[in-house]
Design an enzyme around this catalytic site. Structure first.
Site, PDB file in Angstrom:
ATOM      1  N   GLU A 460       0.583  -1.283  -0.242  1.00  0.00           N
ATOM      2  CA  GLU A 460      -0.247  -0.265   0.110  1.00  0.00           C
ATOM      3  C   GLU A 460       1.083   0.925  -0.109  1.00  0.00           C
ATOM      4  O   GLU A 460       0.707   2.352   1.109  1.00  0.00           O
ATOM      5  CB  GLU A 460      -0.665  -0.117   0.840  1.00  0.00           C
ATOM      6  CG  GLU A 460      -1.902  -1.134   0.981  1.00  0.00           C
ATOM      7  CD  GLU A 460      -2.567  -1.071   1.976  1.00  0.00           C
ATOM      8  OE1 GLU A 460      -2.556  -0.019   3.275  1.00  0.00           O
ATOM      9  OE2 GLU A 460      -4.138  -1.150   2.776  1.00  0.00           O
ATOM     10  N   GLU A 534      -4.591  -8.163   0.279  1.00  0.00           N
ATOM     11  CA  GLU A 534      -5.366  -8.337   1.327  1.00  0.00           C
ATOM     12  C   GLU A 534      -6.459  -7.881   0.942  1.00  0.00           C
ATOM     13  O   GLU A 534      -6.966  -7.295   0.414  1.00  0.00           O
ATOM     14  CB  GLU A 534      -4.419  -7.136   2.035  1.00  0.00           C
ATOM     15  CG  GLU A 534      -4.479  -6.620   3.668  1.00  0.00           C
ATOM     16  CD  GLU A 534      -4.236  -5.237   3.751  1.00  0.00           C
ATOM     17  OE1 GLU A 534      -3.099  -5.660   3.822  1.00  0.00           O
ATOM     18  OE2 GLU A 534      -4.459  -4.717   4.765  1.00  0.00           O
TER      19      GLU A 534
END
Length: 837
Positions: A460, A534
């Site tokens: 991220e 995720e």
């Protein structure tokens, strides 16, 4: 004769899910836990004579320093000339009096011992007072003495730290040795020139946790193992030995390589020999490199090949492990040797069909996990790694992601031995020297692990991903991985900037959440394999069935998620319907300290976990078990203790993979429902005390039942150990489940009173917990309140065989006063890991 659950299903006999689960999920994981090695780990056994390797975890002293005041920091930093002259750090000599310092063993996390502080700048790290604003609790000094015989002079001696949080300075015998500035990559130093041979040596380590690497709880201190290794001047370089199996049909060609480091003053002609040992301990192959000259003060590569016929392949169902004994020889004499564990298996990623292991398509049923646990913080004894894996395997999981950092070696080793696949992730996403060094260390150290099926180079990085720097950075990291390990592909966890070039550079596209983006991206990039790096981020509180924002509780029904995420049922239904998706990793397997979500203070940990901080299952655990596992599942919830709520409608859910389930209230049918694939069942039932019961059918016959009863008040305490016999090695632990029973011996699911503990014998209490995301009781004191009926105690053996007795008792207030109960753990004599006095 005994019968398995599967036997009973075949026979058509109805079986109680509650009776089969007697003793909790702990018993269902017994087979995995029994595999925990009684001897030393592969890390400890990596040294082969004449090399020696010693565990340095025992016999340390500890004292807090200070991040601002040199007078409270052993005088360190009193002047700008601290590093002016070599050998003048007197605190790393016999001149320092440490008699008032605290004695402890490693691994150690001092953050978990600190009080909670309501400071919102500390929220993501679990409200522990670490950082520049808290100099009194952000610096720690560790000290250890050890002896080195005169006979070691002329050998090379190195000191390895598997991990410390965070900025670490190492001193020995008055000399500054080196530093490390990250929390997860191991670091080592050759200390040969600074030893006092034939005398006592004084090792000092200053750890400063003022800065962090992550946005989650990381702990503080030397939270992983420390090792001392003695080698010849001519030796195998650290983490340079590799075994790369190439499987073709029923034959595996082993491509072998290593690097020899000659620290001597003259060249030596040597060769490297590999001996391959199969899972049963039998030597099945060998190979020799060509002899060559190893120049003085240089690294020299050596390679060879070996052949295995009919290799035993590694897989989650059969985690077969081979060993390569690597020896460097001069004139037929071994000068150095090491033992390397590896597995034989094939891995491939397909843009249309997903992930393949040993030629068979396998769905990755994974969880992301941070590395902390109730009671011990980040300083997990090795045994706890196995305990946590057993919980995840019992749920049906077959993979883990090391979020978001290089994992501890014992976690990787446990995955290898248990059969849990891994996405191994580095912490810093950058092509700067520090990040590339961390990445190189991770790949070299773990490239022989069969459990690791893919590398992740980042998570991220929403700031960098849309910028022009992103492509050269990710390209450099992937190229380094491929250079060091040509057998695995690379991914990164992408949650934004899907239309930017960053994602297109990845070998395997990694999706974080964003279900609405996935199909479109795949259609535009049909040749790129995909995986859910995720997913989920469902939030729930164990044992709570009504969201209460005043108490920071979230309903345990699969109904709550954050603005960016999905329910368990939503994400898995989506992924399971797409063959080209290789599966995914749910956020998270375990609750973890810090990043409290969805609430802030007084919450001190997240509520994302499928199980809580202790590993106690939340109800979503059984959704995954039903659709990920291979066993029939019937799980009924909630509990049936709803005092003063007669006549109110209660939502009753069932997670099951059977054909049909009928629900009963006090013997009266509430209706039967067909089980839909990947869905749950739900009834609305008016509460009346008594019993609700689910009866699950397969093929028209009832094969499983589960029930919940209205219990009485707490009448006794029950203690259950995951094992009643552990190793007397100073490291092994027993994990104790603490609960309350009513006068009929039934678990009381709403009990919430404090329980006190006393420990006698050959061990100590090293941590307590209860899974309450808002509990601010001490993790180290011998007391813990039950939370929705459960608490946990972790006992650690010392090195003296005998018994550990745990007593549990309550006080009159806040009550109730219950009879004292005890549990005895036997600690048995085992071969100890080599340690230095």
């Amino acid at each position: 004769m005994s019968f398995t659950r599967r036997d009973l299903l075949r026979s058509g006999v109805a079986v109680s899910a509650s009776s089969l689960a007697a003793g909790s999920f702990v018993k269902r994981a017994e087979a995995l836990l029994a595999a925990y090695p009684e001897a030393a780990s592969s890390e400890a056994l990596s040294a082969v004579a004449p090399r020696e390797r010693y565990l340095m975890d025992f016999g340390w002293k500890f004292q807090f320093g200070n991040g601002c005041d040199p007078a409270k920091d052993l005088g360190f930093g009193n002047s700008q000339g601290d590093f002016a002259k070599s050998g003048e750090f007197k605190f790393a000599t016999a001149m320092l009096d440490d008699s008032n310092w605290r004695s402890l063993n490693l691994p150690h996390d001092w953050a978990v011992e600190l009080p909670f502080v309501r400071d919102e700048s500390l929220q993501s790290h679990g409200y522990k007072p670490l950082g520049r604003k808290y100099p009194e609790t952000s610096v720690g000094w560790y000290r250890r003495t050890f002896d080195v015989p005169e006979s070691d002079r002329g050998r090379r001696t190195s000191l390895l730290f598997d991990g410390a949080v965070r900025d670490t300075l190492v001193f020995l015998n008055g000399y500054y040795i080196g530093r490390n500035d990250n929390s997860y990559a191991p670091f080592s130093f050759d200390i040969s020139d600074f030893l006092n041979y034939g005398q006592k040596n004084y090792l000092m380590v200053r750890v400063d946790a003022s800065f962090g690497d992550g946005w989650f709880y990381e702990g503080a201190g030397i939270y992983r193992h420390v090792w001392l290794t003695k080698m010849d001047q001519l030796h195998l370089e650290q983490w340079e030995s590799y075994v790369r199996p190439d499987v073709k049909g029923n034959v595996a060609t082993l491509n072998l390589g290593t690097s020899v480091h000659n620290r001597g003053t003259k060249a030596e002609t040597c060769r490297v020999r590999w001996q391959i040992v199969d899972p049963s301990g039998k030597t099945v192959a060998s190979a020799d490199s060509a002899p060559q000259s190893a120049a003085a003060d240089r690294f020299t590569p050596f390679t060879a090949t070996a052949r295995l016929s009919g290799p035993a392949l590694w897989s989650p169902d059969s985690p077969n492990l081979y060993t390569a004994i690597v020896t460097v020889e001069v004139d037929g004499k071994a000068r150095d040797a090491e033992r390397v564990s590896f597995g034989v298996r094939t891995v491939s990623w397909d843009a249309d069909k997903g992930f393949f292991l040993n030629g068979k398509r396998v769905e990755l049923k994974g969880t992301c996990n941070h590395q902390d646990h109730a009671g011990v913080g980040a300083a997990l004894p090795d045994r706890l790694q196995w305990y946590r894996l057993a919980v995840l395997r019992d749920m049906g999981g077959n993979a883990v992601r090391t979020s978001h950092n290089m994992p501890t070696p014992e976690w990787v080793e446990a995955c290898d031995q248990v059969g849990m696949m891994m996405m191994c992730e580095t912490r810093m996403m950058s092509s700067n020297p520090e990040a590339m060094a961390q990445l190189e260390t991770m790949v070299k150290r773990y490239r022989n692990s069969p459990a690791i099926v893919i590398w992740s180079v980042g998570n991220e990085e929403w700031t960098m991903m849309p910028q022009q720097q992103a492509v050269p950075v990710v390209d450099a990291m992937i190229a380094k991985c491929h250079e060091l390990d040509p057998t695995r592909l690379c991914t990164a966890a992408v949650n934004a900037s899907f239309d930017k070039p960053f994602a297109e550079q990845l070998d395997v596209m990694g999706y974080n959440y964003n279900l609405g983006v996935i199909d479109g991206w795949h259609n535009k990039h049909p040749k790129t394999p995909s995986v859910g790096t995720e997913t989920a981020s469902t939030v729930s509180t164990r044992g709570i069935y009504e969201t209460d924002k005043l108490r920071n509780w979230v309903s345990a029904y699969d109904l709550n998620h954050t603005s960016w995420s999905e329910l368990a049922e939503q994400w898995w239904t989506f992924y399971a319907a797409r063959e080209w998706l290789a599966g995914g990793f749910a956020w998270t397997g375990f609750d973890y300290r810090g990043e409290p979500t969805p609430y802030g203070w007084p919450s001190i940990n997240s509520q994302f976990g499928i199980v809580d901080m202790c590993g106690f299952p939340k109800d979503n655990f059984y959704y995954y078990k039903a659709w990920w596992g291979n066993e029939p599942v019937l799980h009924l919830f909630p509990h049936w203790n709803w005092e003063q709520r007669e006549g109110e409608v209660i939502k009753v859910w069932v997670h099951s993979n059977l054909d049909e389930v009928e629900l009963f209230l006090n013997g009266k049918s509430q209706g039967s429902k067909k089980v839909e694939q990947l869905k749950h069942l739900e009834w609305a039932v008016k509460y009346e005390p008594g019993r609700i019961e689910a009866r699950g059918s397969k093929g028209g016959k009832v094969v499983l039942t589960d029930k919940r009863e209205t219990t009485g008040k707490p009448a006794s305490i029950k203690l259950t150990a995951d094992r009643t016999e552990i190793n007397a090695d100073g490291e092994d632990v027993a994990v104790i489940r603490v609960e309350s029973l009513d006068d009929q011996g039934r678990h009381v699911p709403t009990a919430d009173f404090p329980i006190n503990f006393r420990i006698r014998g050959q061990g100590a209490l090293i941590g307590v917990g209860n899974g309450d995301p808002n509990c601010q009781e001490s993790d180290k004191e011998p007391m813990r309140s039950l939370f929705n009926g459960l608490a946990q105690v972790i006992l650690q053996a010392n090195k003296t065989p005998g018994e550990i007795t745990l007593e549990a008792y309550t006080e009159e207030w806040p009550g109730p006063k219950l009879p004292t109960v005890s549990l005895t753990i036997t600690t048995k004599k085992v071969e100890l890991r080599p340690t230095l006095a």
